[in-house]
Enzyme design. Structure first.
Site, mmCIF file in Angstrom:
data_model
loop_
_atom_site.group_PDB
_atom_site.id
_atom_site.type_symbol
_atom_site.label_atom_id
_atom_site.label_comp_id
_atom_site.label_asym_id
_atom_site.label_seq_id
_atom_site.Cartn_x
_atom_site.Cartn_y
_atom_site.Cartn_z
ATOM 1 N N HIS A 232 22.455 50.049 50.582
ATOM 2 C CA HIS A 232 23.583 49.780 51.474
ATOM 3 C C HIS A 232 23.917 51.009 52.315
ATOM 4 O O HIS A 232 24.154 50.912 53.514
ATOM 5 C CB HIS A 232 24.821 49.358 50.662
ATOM 6 N N ARG A 233 23.923 52.202 51.664
ATOM 7 C CA ARG A 233 24.300 53.432 52.361
ATOM 8 C C ARG A 233 23.340 53.718 53.510
ATOM 9 O O ARG A 233 23.761 54.116 54.599
ATOM 10 C CB ARG A 233 24.326 54.601 51.368
ATOM 11 N N GLY A 234 22.046 53.511 53.253
ATOM 12 C CA GLY A 234 21.042 53.777 54.272
ATOM 13 C C GLY A 234 21.188 52.898 55.502
ATOM 14 O O GLY A 234 20.703 53.239 56.583
ATOM 15 N N ALA B 12 34.002 52.207 49.294
ATOM 16 C CA ALA B 12 33.042 51.634 48.359
ATOM 17 C C ALA B 12 33.673 51.506 46.981
ATOM 18 O O ALA B 12 34.273 52.462 46.480
ATOM 19 C CB ALA B 12 31.802 52.519 48.291
ATOM 20 N N ARG C 67 23.637 38.023 48.450
ATOM 21 C CA ARG C 67 22.610 38.121 49.513
ATOM 22 C C ARG C 67 22.843 37.110 50.625
ATOM 23 O O ARG C 67 21.905 36.516 51.143
ATOM 24 C CB ARG C 67 21.187 37.921 48.969
ATOM 25 N N GLY D 66 28.135 34.296 49.260
ATOM 26 C CA GLY D 66 27.431 34.413 47.989
ATOM 27 C C GLY D 66 26.631 35.695 47.937
ATOM 28 O O GLY D 66 26.662 36.526 48.850
ATOM 29 N N ARG E 203 24.112 52.004 56.844
ATOM 30 C CA ARG E 203 25.351 52.248 57.588
ATOM 31 C C ARG E 203 25.215 53.427 58.549
ATOM 32 O O ARG E 203 24.492 54.376 58.268
ATOM 33 C CB ARG E 203 26.491 52.547 56.609
ATOM 34 N N GLU F 115 34.955 56.644 47.896
ATOM 35 C CA GLU F 115 34.526 55.867 46.729
ATOM 36 C C GLU F 115 35.710 55.671 45.813
ATOM 37 O O GLU F 115 36.319 56.643 45.351
ATOM 38 C CB GLU F 115 33.381 56.595 46.013
ATOM 39 N N LYS G 298 26.959 39.044 53.935
ATOM 40 C CA LYS G 298 28.375 39.344 54.183
ATOM 41 C C LYS G 298 28.614 40.822 54.482
ATOM 42 O O LYS G 298 29.426 41.145 55.362
ATOM 43 C CB LYS G 298 29.265 38.835 53.041
#
EC number: 2.7.1.156
Lengths: 173, 173, 173
Positions: free
Chosen positions: C48-50, C32, C10, C8, C52, C60, C13
């Site tokens: 999200h990028r920060g 992405a 948050r 779901g 990885r 993209e 996953k």
């Protein structure tokens, strides 16, 4: 023992939490976060209350949950919080923009030090279509992040479906 | 054997129910609760029908499900009810306020006496954000309570995710 | 190894997918599908990028996913697609009525031939009340059918709840 009990609406999560509290053998204090703001909610609260043992203590705390837990927790007590979902909604609906972040931070910081048996009940609401309203999305985000942090902390995490508790973390039933 | 098959929209629950019915080795009667009230629903019904074996019996019953089950059940038959979700919706939308409670009570009272293999399919709809409409909330409540009562009764309960049936109660596959 | 990670909003996953990609020991290319069409989405993408690793490749691709996978896949690479949900939404919102069906067909046809480790992340959205809008229902249908087809193909399927990955198919963790 700290445990998190998740489930959808009418999934039997409150009932399962009550069974777990009874089985703890400890003095039980029920911490209710619901507010009887309308008739429908008042009816839900009354129904839940009628199902609980009369000897359980009752604390009503819609917002300052960490403070209530700190005050009530003891090594020979089981605190049953039902439910985090309403607590988050109550926090989102206050006029104070930072209240939600502050309260959840306090809860997460306090939990590792709490003695006794703590049972936290919450709704899983993230498995439907992403809601249209920005407030609903903020709620889903806040609930999801809180559930992840609590699940990482708790020794036991259960997910209720149709009244059947599935153990996601910890010893199987 | 009485079994309950739960799952979300497009989770493969109907397909799993059909595989279970085939595997029973019994004469299968399919009990459809859907009503073709619009084109979208008519298309869904036609698609489901095209996927089922031609030799299966078919009973269409949108409301009086307990009566249909009582009439059709036999020791050498498998009844497949698809789905309880639409049956509950149909009941909620009648003009009779007590119809839903009366019909579900009849179903729960009748089930323990039904011979043969009974397969009940239903949607899990309680895992999203609490819906805004009072009717949707009544539906989620009714479905949740019915699922709990049925899951307590059935020997086998399965939850389908992405076409993968997870056994919640009963022997693993 | 091809795997599908469901959960779901948050549910942890993406985090689980990143852990799986790291554990592959292969060169990771992150694919992405998100488009920064508004500030809320731009903030989600940046967050999200920060999280990885800086050495991961980034592609993209909001629409032509099969083509991107074909171009990037290699035996010594791990491709992480996050997420199919946004890809499906992007396809539904194009002006081309057949684009969604064509692109998903291409993806399913291509997958069996893709070398290396492929990780596909997607939202489970079918467990709430059936949405009112026809577009939302088309989305839930498309996502459900795609998840079933991918789950049948993949060697490993995981469902995340509160950050706890549950293995639905394949070897337990």
């Amino acid at each position: 023992m700290h445990e998190l009990i998740l489930g959808g609406a009418r999934s039997g999560k409150s009932r399962h939490a009550e069974i777990r509290a009874e089985a703890s053998g400890l003095e039980v204090v029920y911490i209710a976060t619901a507010q009887a703001l309308d008739d429908e909610m008042a009816a839900r609260i009354a129904r839940h209350r009628g199902q609980r043992p009369a000897e359980w203590g009752l604390v009503e705390e819609p917002l300052a949950l960490a403070a209530a837990l700190q005050r009530e927790a003891a090594g020979d007590r089981c605190l049953l919080v039902d439910c985090l979902t309403l607590w988050l909604s109550n926090l989102l609906l206050t006029d104070e923009p930072d209240r939600l972040a502050n309260e959840t931070e306090q809860l997460l910081a306090l939990l590792p030090d709490l003695p006794g048996h703590i049972i936290l009940v919450s709704n899983e609401t993230g498995l439907g279509v992403v809601p249209m309203g920005a407030l609903s999305r903020r709620y889903v985000d806040a609930a999801g992040w809180l559930h992840q942090a609590l699940a990482a902390h708790c020794q036991r995490v259960t997910f209720c479906v149709a009244g059947l508790p599935q153990v996601l973390k910890g010893e199987p039933v």
